[in-house]
Design a protein around this motif. Structure first.
Motif, PDB file in Angstrom:
ATOM      1  N   VAL A   7       0.833  -1.206   0.000  1.00  0.00           N
ATOM      2  CA  VAL A   7       0.000   0.000   0.000  1.00  0.00           C
ATOM      3  C   VAL A   7       0.865   1.252   0.000  1.00  0.00           C
ATOM      4  N   MET A  31      -5.975  -0.270   2.336  1.00  0.00           N
ATOM      5  CA  MET A  31      -5.804   0.926   1.527  1.00  0.00           C
ATOM      6  C   MET A  31      -6.469   2.140   2.184  1.00  0.00           C
ATOM      7  N   HIS A  91      -7.407  -1.909  -4.707  1.00  0.00           N
ATOM      8  CA  HIS A  91      -6.317  -2.730  -4.172  1.00  0.00           C
ATOM      9  C   HIS A  91      -6.787  -4.185  -4.081  1.00  0.00           C
TER      10      HIS A  91
END
Length: 239
Positions: A7, A31, A91
C-alpha cells in the motif's frame, strides 16, 4: 494500524494529501488506512460486504471518523455524485471481478472521477502455468462456476487493465512491481480451500465432495508458497 508495504509503495508517488479519495472494494481496510495516513481529506471506502465494512471501521479506528465514510454499496452503482473524487484506489479488487462486472465498474469509477483524478490499481498477473496454487484456484473457479455461474477469480495482466481504462479516457502514468514473487501463506491457501467448501455447499454431494477433497489435498501439498507478481498501475483522468 500497520499499513502493508504494498500500500505504501503504491501511494508513494500519488497526491493523496488533501484529496477526496474512493477506495473501490474496501477489503479489510488496508488501503483506507494508507490513504488516511497520507492525510487524505476524505476517504469513501465502498464495499458490498458487511464483514469488510465492519472490519474496515474497526481497524482504522475512531480518531479519523471525521474523514472516513464506509459505504455498503455495489460498485456498479456507486452512491457518489459525478466528478466527486480526486483519487481512486482498487487494491486487489480486479481479480475478484468477472470481466462484465469489471467493465461496468470501470464506467462507474470514471463517472465519479473529477478532472485530473488519479487511479491506482494494485493487482496480480496471471500465475505461472507450473505453480501448484494455480490448480487450487482452478478448483475454486470450477466450484464457483457451478454454484453461481461465474468464476471466483480472474487474474488480469497489467496490460489488459491498462487498455481497459484507457478505453474509458484514462491516461497511463506508471507501472511498478509491488511483490515478485507473491507470498501465498498457509492462511491464504486455507482461505481459498474454505471458499471451495462454502461454494460447494450449494451443490449436490456428488459434485461438491470431489472438489472439496481436491482443494483440501492442495492445502496439504502446497502449505505456503511464493509465486507470481503483484503490480501497481497509476493512471490519470482528464475530462
Amino acid at each position: 494500524m500497520d499499513i502493508p508495504r504494498t500500500v505504501t509503495a503504491a501511494l508513494d508517488d500519488r497526491p493523496v494529501s488533501g484529496a477526496r479519495c474512493l477506495e473501490a472494494g474496501a477489503g479489510v481496510g488496508n488501503m483506507t488506512g494508507g490513504l488516511l495516513a497520507n492525510d487524505a481529506a476524505r476517504v469513501y471506502a465502498v464495499t458490498n460486504e458487511r464483514d469488510h465494512a465492519l472490519t474496515t471501521r474497526r481497524r482504522v479506528g475512531s480518531n479519523v471518523t471525521d474523514r472516513l465514510s464506509v459505504i455498503e454499496a455495489d460498485l456498479r452503482s456507486i452512491p457518489l455524485s459525478n466528478d466527486s473524487v480526486d483519487l481512486i484506489t482498487a487494491h486487489g479488487l480486479c481479480n475478484v471481478l468477472a470481466p462484465p462486472a469489471l467493465s461496468t465498474i470501470a464506467d462507474e469509477l470514471t463517472r465519479v472521477a473529477a478532472p485530473n483524478c488519479h487511479l491506482v490499481i494494485n493487482d496480480y498477473d496471471p500465475l505461472p502455468s507450473d505453480a501448484p496454487i494455480r490448480e487450487l484456484f482452478a478448483i475454486e473457479n470450477a466450484t464457483a462456476e457451478l454454484a453461481t455461474g461465474r468464476p471466483a477469480l480472474t487474474f488480469h495482466p497489467a496490460e489488459s487493465l491498462r487498455r481497459l481504462f484507457e478505453g474509458w479516457g484514462w491516461q497511463f502514468d506508471r507501472e511498478c512491481t509491488l511483490l515478485d514473487p507473491v507470498p501465498w501463506t498457509a492462511n491464504h491457501v486455507t482461505a481459498h480451500a474454505d471458499r471451495v467448501s462454502s461454494l460447494g455447499a450449494a451443490l449436490p454431494d456428488d459434485m461438491s465432495k470431489p472438489l472439496m477433497a481436491a482443494a483440501n489435498r492442495f492445502v496439504t501439498e502446497i502449505g505456503s508458497t511464493s509465486t507470481g507478481r503483484m503490480y501497481s498501475l497509476a493512471l490519470c483522468f482528464s475530462d
